[in-house]
Design a protein around this motif. Structure first.
Motif, mmCIF file in Angstrom:
data_model
loop_
_atom_site.group_PDB
_atom_site.id
_atom_site.type_symbol
_atom_site.label_atom_id
_atom_site.label_comp_id
_atom_site.label_asym_id
_atom_site.label_seq_id
_atom_site.Cartn_x
_atom_site.Cartn_y
_atom_site.Cartn_z
ATOM 1 N N ASN A 164 -15.536 -3.785 0.205
ATOM 2 C CA ASN A 164 -16.045 -4.949 0.941
ATOM 3 C C ASN A 164 -17.326 -4.608 1.692
ATOM 4 O O ASN A 164 -18.282 -5.388 1.705
ATOM 5 C CB ASN A 164 -14.991 -5.455 1.935
ATOM 6 C CG ASN A 164 -13.886 -6.256 1.266
ATOM 7 O OD1 ASN A 164 -14.097 -6.873 0.213
ATOM 8 N ND2 ASN A 164 -12.709 -6.249 1.857
ATOM 9 N N GLU B 150 -10.923 -14.681 0.959
ATOM 10 C CA GLU B 150 -9.887 -13.662 0.724
ATOM 11 C C GLU B 150 -8.801 -14.283 -0.151
ATOM 12 O O GLU B 150 -8.236 -15.321 0.212
ATOM 13 C CB GLU B 150 -9.319 -13.221 2.070
ATOM 14 C CG GLU B 150 -8.333 -12.074 1.988
ATOM 15 C CD GLU B 150 -7.912 -11.625 3.385
ATOM 16 O OE1 GLU B 150 -8.781 -11.296 4.221
ATOM 17 O OE2 GLU B 150 -6.688 -11.614 3.642
ATOM 18 N N HIS C 225 -9.262 -10.157 6.539
ATOM 19 C CA HIS C 225 -9.225 -8.703 6.691
ATOM 20 C C HIS C 225 -10.611 -8.185 7.042
ATOM 21 O O HIS C 225 -10.777 -7.335 7.906
ATOM 22 C CB HIS C 225 -8.721 -8.068 5.383
ATOM 23 C CG HIS C 225 -8.262 -6.646 5.556
ATOM 24 N ND1 HIS C 225 -9.130 -5.586 5.498
ATOM 25 C CD2 HIS C 225 -7.041 -6.124 5.801
ATOM 26 C CE1 HIS C 225 -8.453 -4.452 5.686
ATOM 27 N NE2 HIS C 225 -7.178 -4.759 5.874
ATOM 28 N N THR D 155 0.829 -1.219 0.000
ATOM 29 C CA THR D 155 0.000 0.000 0.000
ATOM 30 C C THR D 155 0.860 1.264 0.000
ATOM 31 O O THR D 155 0.346 2.352 -0.228
ATOM 32 C CB THR D 155 -0.914 0.060 1.248
ATOM 33 O OG1 THR D 155 -0.080 -0.005 2.408
ATOM 34 C CG2 THR D 155 -1.906 -1.078 1.280
ATOM 35 N N THR E 18 -11.693 -1.347 1.868
ATOM 36 C CA THR E 18 -12.629 -1.489 2.995
ATOM 37 C C THR E 18 -14.031 -1.064 2.579
ATOM 38 O O THR E 18 -15.010 -1.746 2.883
ATOM 39 C CB THR E 18 -12.133 -0.631 4.191
ATOM 40 O OG1 THR E 18 -10.829 -1.107 4.546
ATOM 41 C CG2 THR E 18 -13.062 -0.715 5.370
ATOM 42 N N ALA F 23 -8.375 -8.180 -2.684
ATOM 43 C CA ALA F 23 -7.470 -7.023 -2.605
ATOM 44 C C ALA F 23 -6.236 -7.264 -3.486
ATOM 45 O O ALA F 23 -5.767 -6.365 -4.177
ATOM 46 C CB ALA F 23 -7.064 -6.774 -1.160
ATOM 47 N N SER G 19 -4.658 0.146 -5.425
ATOM 48 C CA SER G 19 -3.690 0.937 -4.649
ATOM 49 C C SER G 19 -2.700 0.076 -3.881
ATOM 50 O O SER G 19 -2.029 0.565 -2.984
ATOM 51 C CB SER G 19 -4.442 1.831 -3.674
ATOM 52 O OG SER G 19 -5.152 1.009 -2.762
ATOM 53 N N MET H 4 -14.177 -7.639 -4.784
ATOM 54 C CA MET H 4 -13.498 -6.358 -4.591
ATOM 55 C C MET H 4 -12.031 -6.597 -4.896
ATOM 56 O O MET H 4 -11.467 -7.616 -4.482
ATOM 57 C CB MET H 4 -13.664 -5.888 -3.138
ATOM 58 C CG MET H 4 -13.055 -4.523 -2.838
ATOM 59 S SD MET H 4 -11.253 -4.472 -2.720
ATOM 60 C CE MET H 4 -10.929 -5.398 -1.228
ATOM 61 N N CYS I 19 -8.084 -4.287 -5.279
ATOM 62 C CA CYS I 19 -7.447 -2.990 -5.022
ATOM 63 C C CYS I 19 -6.504 -2.587 -6.150
ATOM 64 O O CYS I 19 -5.728 -3.402 -6.644
ATOM 65 C CB CYS I 19 -6.661 -3.050 -3.718
ATOM 66 S SG CYS I 19 -7.724 -3.290 -2.283
HETATM 67 C C1 LIG Z 1 -6.877 -8.527 2.194
HETATM 68 C C2 LIG Z 1 -7.263 -7.091 2.292
HETATM 69 N N1 LIG Z 1 -8.540 -6.744 2.073
HETATM 70 C C3 LIG Z 1 -8.957 -5.470 2.135
HETATM 71 C C4 LIG Z 1 -8.065 -4.459 2.433
HETATM 72 C C5 LIG Z 1 -8.599 -3.046 2.568
HETATM 73 O O1 LIG Z 1 -8.074 -2.169 1.649
HETATM 74 P P1 LIG Z 1 -7.983 -0.598 1.996
HETATM 75 O O2 LIG Z 1 -6.747 -0.429 2.809
HETATM 76 O O3 LIG Z 1 -7.894 0.037 0.638
HETATM 77 O O4 LIG Z 1 -9.219 -0.220 2.720
HETATM 78 C C6 LIG Z 1 -6.727 -4.764 2.678
HETATM 79 C C7 LIG Z 1 -5.764 -3.683 3.010
HETATM 80 O O5 LIG Z 1 -4.616 -3.872 3.282
HETATM 81 C C8 LIG Z 1 -6.308 -6.118 2.613
HETATM 82 O O6 LIG Z 1 -5.051 -6.476 2.852
#
Ligand SMILES: Cc1ncc(COP(=O)(O)O)c(C=O)c1O
Length: 345
Positions: free
Chosen positions: A64, A138, A85, A10, A61, A173, A201, A197, A199
């Motif tokens: 999700n 996950e 997570h 991140t 977050t 993610a 970022s 979902m 990511c």
């Molecule tokens: C497995 C997992 N899911 C969801 C997230 C949530 O992402 P965000 O930090 O963009 O809210 C993370 C964040 O590190 C993650 O590792």
């Protein structure tokens, strides 16, 4: 000091190409659906994931949370991993904001939820019981080692869920790390899921943003709830422009991060005082413990590492997770190994 930052993927800052695309992005008011760059990102995301529609959201977050809020009613129950997570690190959003109850079941060491456990925890119809509505997986599973879940397993969970009237959401993610590590198309991994979902970022290097994908109906409802939560973002093409580069240019190179994670793990295996997990890494995360006979704890070690120019995050008093990413090159890997040598010996 220019730090080598292994705390997470991140921490990745946008590339010069991303910054240029952001500066030049064509934008509009996305709450009206008028931002052409966001629309292009959403089309690209839904096409790559093989789903009908996609929504750009500020964070994983929120992505999700939207999935949970769309799939479930107040009082419903969601089967989640006790190392996930969603269960551990999303501030209890599902219960605070959705009145949804988590049913946490043990993650196996390979990151999966045992099929028999899922089946055992699906509630029977009874006036006393909540209604089990959703299963969440996950992929990659972060705490279990950044381990990729296999498509055949995901299909089995989806079949089990659907046969019992439940839905399947994937917290993906790092779903592209999973697909690249298994040398398969991401569509094969997420095909059976009702929503996903992922990511932009993290390993894909964009500064901000995640995507939620699913059916048109699901995404329309998620868009409504995103607005309710204050996530309608106006001229957000400015950041979506970086996300397009993530999807077009940053996916295949994830293999480099995995390769460097392996180099890092091999280097650290030679350092006295460290015990790298047996099969680590699976993707871009190296998990290790301090050896039992070492008197230093992980906080003391991470302070010494910081002085040596390397940022590492302690998971607990004896354990570290090191994450490789776009800004970690071969020299950074070598310097990290030498810094651990110096910090411990
Ligand atoms: C497995 C997992 N899911 C969801 C997230 C949530 O992402 P965000 O930090 O963009 O809210 C993370 C964040 O590190 C993650 O590792």
């Amino acid at each position: 000091m220019q730090y080598i930052d292994l705390r997470s993927d991140t921490v990745t800052k946008p590339t010069p190409e991303m910054r240029e695309a952001m500066a030049e992005a064509e934008v509009g008011d996305d709450v009206y659906g008028d931002d052409p760059t966001v629309n292009r990102l959403q089309e690209l995301a839904s096409e790559m994931m093989g789903k009908e529609a996609a929504l750009f959201v500020p964070s994983g977050t929120m992505g999700n949370l939207l999935a949970l809020l769309v799939h479930c009613q107040r009082g419903d129950e969601v089967i989640v991993g006790n190392q996930s997570h969603i269960y551990l690190n999303e501030a209890g959003g599902m219960s605070a904001l959705g009145g949804i109850q988590a049913c946490p079941i043990s993650n196996q060491s390979d990151g999966t939820l045992a099929l028999e456990d899922i089946l055992a925890y699906i509630r029977t119809v009874d006036v006393h019981h909540p209604i089990t509505r959703l299963v969440c997986l996950e992929n990659t599973q972060n705490i279990c080692g950044g381990v990729p879940l296999k498509p055949v397993y995901t299909r089995q969970v989806a079949e089990l869920a659907h046969q019992n009237g439940l839905l399947l959401h994937i917290d993906g993610a790092r779903i592209f790390n999973s697909a690249v590590a298994q040398n398969i198309s991401v569509k094969d991994l997420v095909g059976p899921a009702d929503s996903v979902m992922f990511c932009l970022s993290k390993g894909l290097v964009a500064p901000v943003g995640s995507m939620l994908v699913g059916t048109h109906k699901f995404i329309a409802r998620a868009r409504h709830i995103r607005k309710m939560l204050g996530g309608g973002m106006r001229q957000v093409g400015v950041i979506a422009a970086a996300g397009i580069i993530s999807l077009e240019k940053m996916v295949n190179r994830l293999e480099e991060d995995h390769l460097r994670a392996r180099k890092l793990a091999n280097g650290l295996r030679q350092v006295k005082g460290l015990a790298v997990d047996k099969d680590s890494p699976y993707t871009n995360m190296v998990y290790l413990n301090l050896a039992d006979d070492l008197t230093l704890n992980s906080k003391q070690v991470s302070e010494k590492m910081r002085e040596l120019g390397v940022l590492v995050d302690a998971e607990n008093a004896r354990r570290f997770r090191l994450v490789t990413h776009y800004w970690i090159d071969d020299v950074a890997v070598e310097r990290t190994v030498s810094a651990f040598e110096e910090a411990l010996n």
